[in-house]
Write an enzyme that holds these catalytic residues in place. Structure first.
Site, PDB file in Angstrom:
ATOM      1  N   LYS A  24       2.578  -0.772   2.388  1.00 56.02           N
ATOM      2  CA  LYS A  24       3.490  -1.704   3.361  1.00 56.02           C
ATOM      3  C   LYS A  24       2.628  -2.831   3.736  1.00 56.02           C
ATOM      4  O   LYS A  24       3.109  -4.261   3.814  1.00 56.02           O
ATOM      5  CB  LYS A  24       4.193  -0.903   4.364  1.00 56.02           C
ATOM      6  N   LYS A  33       4.890  -6.064  13.692  1.00 52.35           N
ATOM      7  CA  LYS A  33       4.936  -4.777  13.338  1.00 52.35           C
ATOM      8  C   LYS A  33       5.468  -4.235  14.905  1.00 52.35           C
ATOM      9  O   LYS A  33       4.623  -3.891  15.683  1.00 52.35           O
ATOM     10  CB  LYS A  33       3.452  -4.392  13.345  1.00 52.35           C
ATOM     11  N   ALA A  45       7.510  -1.950   8.794  1.00 51.26           N
ATOM     12  CA  ALA A  45       8.200  -0.804   9.666  1.00 51.26           C
ATOM     13  C   ALA A  45       6.883   0.124   9.885  1.00 51.26           C
ATOM     14  O   ALA A  45       5.993   0.030   9.064  1.00 51.26           O
ATOM     15  CB  ALA A  45       9.323  -0.164   8.894  1.00 51.26           C
ATOM     16  N   LEU A  46       7.020   1.130  10.678  1.00 57.33           N
ATOM     17  CA  LEU A  46       5.978   1.989  10.728  1.00 57.33           C
ATOM     18  C   LEU A  46       6.341   3.275   9.783  1.00 57.33           C
ATOM     19  O   LEU A  46       7.570   3.494   9.540  1.00 57.33           O
ATOM     20  CB  LEU A  46       6.019   2.724  12.096  1.00 57.33           C
ATOM     21  N   PRO A  94      -0.278  -4.986  -8.516  1.00 58.91           N
ATOM     22  CA  PRO A  94      -1.448  -4.159  -9.132  1.00 58.91           C
ATOM     23  C   PRO A  94      -2.392  -3.781  -8.067  1.00 58.91           C
ATOM     24  O   PRO A  94      -2.359  -4.270  -6.855  1.00 58.91           O
ATOM     25  CB  PRO A  94      -2.232  -5.142 -10.049  1.00 58.91           C
ATOM     26  N   LEU A 116      -5.374  -3.977  -5.702  1.00 59.44           N
ATOM     27  CA  LEU A 116      -5.821  -5.054  -5.256  1.00 59.44           C
ATOM     28  C   LEU A 116      -7.052  -4.664  -4.276  1.00 59.44           C
ATOM     29  O   LEU A 116      -6.885  -4.381  -3.027  1.00 59.44           O
ATOM     30  CB  LEU A 116      -5.072  -6.062  -4.322  1.00 59.44           C
ATOM     31  N   VAL A 126      -0.234  -4.079   2.627  1.00 55.98           N
ATOM     32  CA  VAL A 126      -0.653  -4.882   1.439  1.00 55.98           C
ATOM     33  C   VAL A 126       0.308  -5.975   0.858  1.00 55.98           C
ATOM     34  O   VAL A 126       0.194  -7.001   0.684  1.00 55.98           O
ATOM     35  CB  VAL A 126      -1.065  -3.966   0.184  1.00 55.98           C
ATOM     36  N   GLU A 150       1.363   5.816   3.502  1.00 58.03           N
ATOM     37  CA  GLU A 150       0.356   5.332   2.466  1.00 58.03           C
ATOM     38  C   GLU A 150       0.835   4.531   1.287  1.00 58.03           C
ATOM     39  O   GLU A 150       0.547   4.601   0.365  1.00 58.03           O
ATOM     40  CB  GLU A 150      -0.651   6.305   2.166  1.00 58.03           C
TER      41      GLU A 150
END
Length: 227
Positions: free
Chosen positions: A15, A39, A109-110, A200, A202, A17, A12
């Site tokens: 990545k 991905k 990346a995962l 920041p 978003l 975003v 979390e």
């Protein structure tokens, strides 16, 4: 042609975003350059579908995500549930194919650097073996300094070409919280890795113009893809 792997300290970290914002930056400010997004391995619905919705990519679904598993679990576990293997050869072949047609490839990346890809390899192992320039996303929260230090140490152990750290506000944060929880100078001093800036919080991640503007405020010169 340039390639950048976007990874994080955990699942979390933000990545998606950052990848979305950087892709928006490229499409808005460098429309003449061909952008590709990958991905490579996805477990459960999410990122691939988002990129297809937000961007006009000349890529098939299988070129965005060569390996797709239904269960939202670590790849070796999700693959086992489907009696399949994590075929990294297919991922590499697809990456090379996408590279041949694009000027810039953003690879999300995962999970984090320590997330398992197979029963023997982590994201860090793959980034090191495939020599992928990598940016590390660190979420702004208590404990972020320790996470940054641990992940940079893992990157060095795996010989990852870590080009920089990006701080990311996964929730609304005050300037005081950012300064107290993720002081850039301290993180840089402890990791000997440049901090490229802070994204920041978003709220509307579909506003691509806003996303691109935010990314333009980071130290993009350090990223080879933005030179």
């Amino acid at each position: 042609m340039n390639t950048l792997l976007i990874t994080g300290t955990d699942t979390e970290a933000g990545k998606t975003v950052f990848t979305t914002a950087l892709a928006a930056y490229w499409q808005i400010y460098y429309p003449q350059r061909r952008l590709g997004i990958m991905k490579p391995i996805q477990s459960g619905e999410g990122d691939r579908e988002l990129y297809q919705k937000l961007f006009s990519l000349d890529q098939s679904a299988s070129e965005i995500t060569p390996l797709y598993f239904k269960a939202p679990l670590a790849p070796p576990i999700a693959a086992a549930r489907e009696n399949r293997e994590v075929d990294l050869g297919l991922v590499w072949q697809t990456l090379e194919k996408v590279r041949s047609r694009h000027d810039i490839i953003l690879i999300e990346a995962l999970g984090g650097l320590g997330s398992p890809i197979t029963s023997e390899l982590t994201v860090a192992d793959l980034a090191g073996e495939w020599r992928l320039p990598t940016v590390l996303i660190v979420p702004v929260k208590l404990g972020a300094i320790a996470q940054a230090v641990a992940n940079v140490a893992l990157a060095r152990q795996s010989r990852v070409h870590l080009v920089g750290i990006v701080l990311n506000c996964v929730e609304p944060r005050t300037e005081a919280q950012i300064a107290d929880w993720t002081p850039p100078q301290l993180i840089q001093s402890l990791t000997n890795t440049p901090v490229l800036g802070c994204v920041p919080y978003l709220e509307n991640t579909s506003d691509l113009e806003k996303m691109a503007q935010v990314i333009s405020n980071l130290d993009l010169e350090t990223l080879t893809i933005c030179s």
